[in-house]
Design an enzyme around this catalytic site. Sequence first.
Site: not given
Length: 779
Positions: A248, A326, A358, A360, A729
């Site tokens: 990313e 998250r 994956r 996050f 995910e």
Amino acid sequence: MQKIAEKIGAEAIRGGVHLSQRHDSAHKHVTGLAEYTDDIPEPAGTLHAYLGLSDRAHAEIVSMDLAAVRAAPGVIGVLTAADVPGHNDISPVGKHDDPLFATGKVEFHGQQMFAVIAETRDQARRAAKLAKVDYRDLPFVTDVAEAMKANYPFVTEPLKLERGEVEPAMAAAPHRLKGAMRVGGQDHFYLEGMIAFAVPGEDDEVTVYSSTQHPSEVQHMVAHVLGVPSNAVTIVVRRMGGGFGGKETQPNIFASVAAIAAKKWRRAVKLRPDRDDDMVATGKRHDFLNEYEVGFDDDGRILAVDGTFAARCGFSADLSGPVTDRALFHADNAYFYPAVRLRSKPMKTNTVSNTAFRGFGGPQGLIIAERIMEEIAYALGKDPLEVRRANFYGQGERNVTPYHQTVTDNIIDRVVDELVESTDYAARRQAVIDWNAKGGVIRKGIALTPVKFGISFTATWYNQAGALVHVYNDGSVHLNHGGTEMGQGLFTKVAQVVADVFQIDLDRVKITATTTAKVPNTSATAASSGSDLNGMAAENAAQQIKDRLIDFAAEKYSVDRDQVVFQPNAVLVGNRRVAFDDFVKEAYMARVHLSAAGFYKTPEIHWDRAAGKGRPFYYFAYGAAVSEVSVDTLTGEYVVDRTDILHDVGRSLNPAVDKGQVEGAFVQGMGWLTTEELWWDDKGRLRTHAPSTYKIPLAGDRPAIFNVRLAEWSVNKEPTIRRSKAVGEPPFMLGISVLEALSMAVASLAGYAECPRLDAPATPERVLRAMDRLAGREA
Ligand code: MTE
Ligand code: MOS
């Protein structure tokens, strides 16, 4: 109209939505015909770059003597910070804490300090080792607990989520317990490593083939380091051999170096690190040290939760802000916390800057909800499943999350009930208990763990996508969108949507490489939202063209618009049926515009980070897994005997691809919690930097019996693309069922009287030590 269609006997198109279709590149993956960046034929004169990495965890760079590097055979030149024409900065979040090349000091072992450019890759690689760097060592910390003790700073603003009054609820709770859990990091171990291949163009132009999940960011970063506008830079990626979040932000390093060198020497430049250097120099999953306190009643119902989530972020912010956010967003998993306070601690450390992986950060938060369930179950002598059920979010009540979003699409009870039934969970758990009661060397464990995962980027502006569809005048269709293909099958799913709009066979839709020149300002293919976003954008583009075709036919043949019907590979206009190709040709001759740019933005979502309130997620995806394991009490070795999964993907766009995602995610999650261990030595060196020392699951490690089912009855409540749900995910976290099953096997050594509190990864060593402790054996 429907009647006429039936009379003509139209069949269905090949490869429409909701059908199992093989991945468009499956046959090319296995025959070697799929072209990855390193397979692109190199133009004459292509040069090769290699990175020079620091060998100190934290030090001033007193001097850097690169004379031997420059003098090495085949070397064309070197690049240091002084050679960066624009900004020596690749921070993806604008914090200016991520230099492309270190200047003045290095902050982790493996940080890039310079690059060498040579005629061959081997020459560049050898030359990079010849640098003479004089360092002045500085104190460093690599571990998150040490970082807190040493009062290291946060790399980014922490987050607090709060609802209800935690202190009084905790004080009034009949039971309270406190614990801590270390949750390990993870290397992405994509099969195709990092790579960038830059081809210089005229003036300020450059094209970079990059193995990236985020072409637009690479574009902006390359422009930034070159000091040119974004319109001079084109990024192309046909596919990655896996990304898993690792591609990313991390490809920025490689693309920037290759682009600077390509412009400087006006030759194509490729940069592909060895696996070892890839593992050392690029960020990984954040490991966490989580502390929790929970208050609960005699039935195991939670009354209050207080948690802190401290993450090893590494030397810079990178994505640590949204990742640690998250973690908090998922610290409830599928459970209602009447009073709750959750805090993140994004700790700076002298390690590589950790990044997306994956889930996050979600998995590292969610696992604490499951640990709490386990703790309560052992404290009360209950089956953890019973505690879980007592705490699931309710329907219409007990349904507000710690971030004040109401859960309105909850299906966890049905998912769990069906799985309990289909796996004969209760009888099997009893059989495990009976087996363990015999006191043998091999102990067993079984656990059912659920997942609820929020879908959308929490950075609201990321929830937008674009697509570009052309219909050529022979009736063939060209599809492009901002999403990237990393093996997850996104390109196939989006093509299915376009095929469905035009009612043409899937193989008539040409899937093409992602490029910033066709669709601009795209988001990373991440947060599992690739098909949600790009599927909608592509549908929008195709629908615009279809609308123009309908207008054209309605006018030309003087029929109502609803008399123009797209049938499989044909169009019915009134009573006249025309093959799709001929129909398109007719429209072209009549000068109909047969190209369209589509757009989509996710509705409804909003997030106020300062207040910790909003609707960050458009909807939730659900699932559950039951895993059963056998553990050797003398060695700590274990096997997963059986796993059953029931997972919710709404109305699947492609059940075969989605099942593959569930299987892969589960196995990757299991690897994270069992054998994949990152280990830094006392010099701050990552010593697990190759498959020799870093163990990902092999084919033989998969559950011996592995049953994966999709919840076929599920339909997304929200109008997502064909009512499907994201899949990439959420099933990763089903791997937690393996950790908890291992824990049960361990607990059997002490009559299940104590929660073993296994840290992750539960490597065989760690399992053995836990068993020694519980059995009162000498270690
Ligand atoms: N599947 C494969 N085969 N390879 C990958 O790299 N990445 C995962 C998941 N599945 C990945 C994968 C991650 S981290 C995400 S966010 C999603 O795919 C991204 O793709 P999607 O949004 O199209 O599902
Ligand atoms: Mo996935 S971690 O959002 O790339």
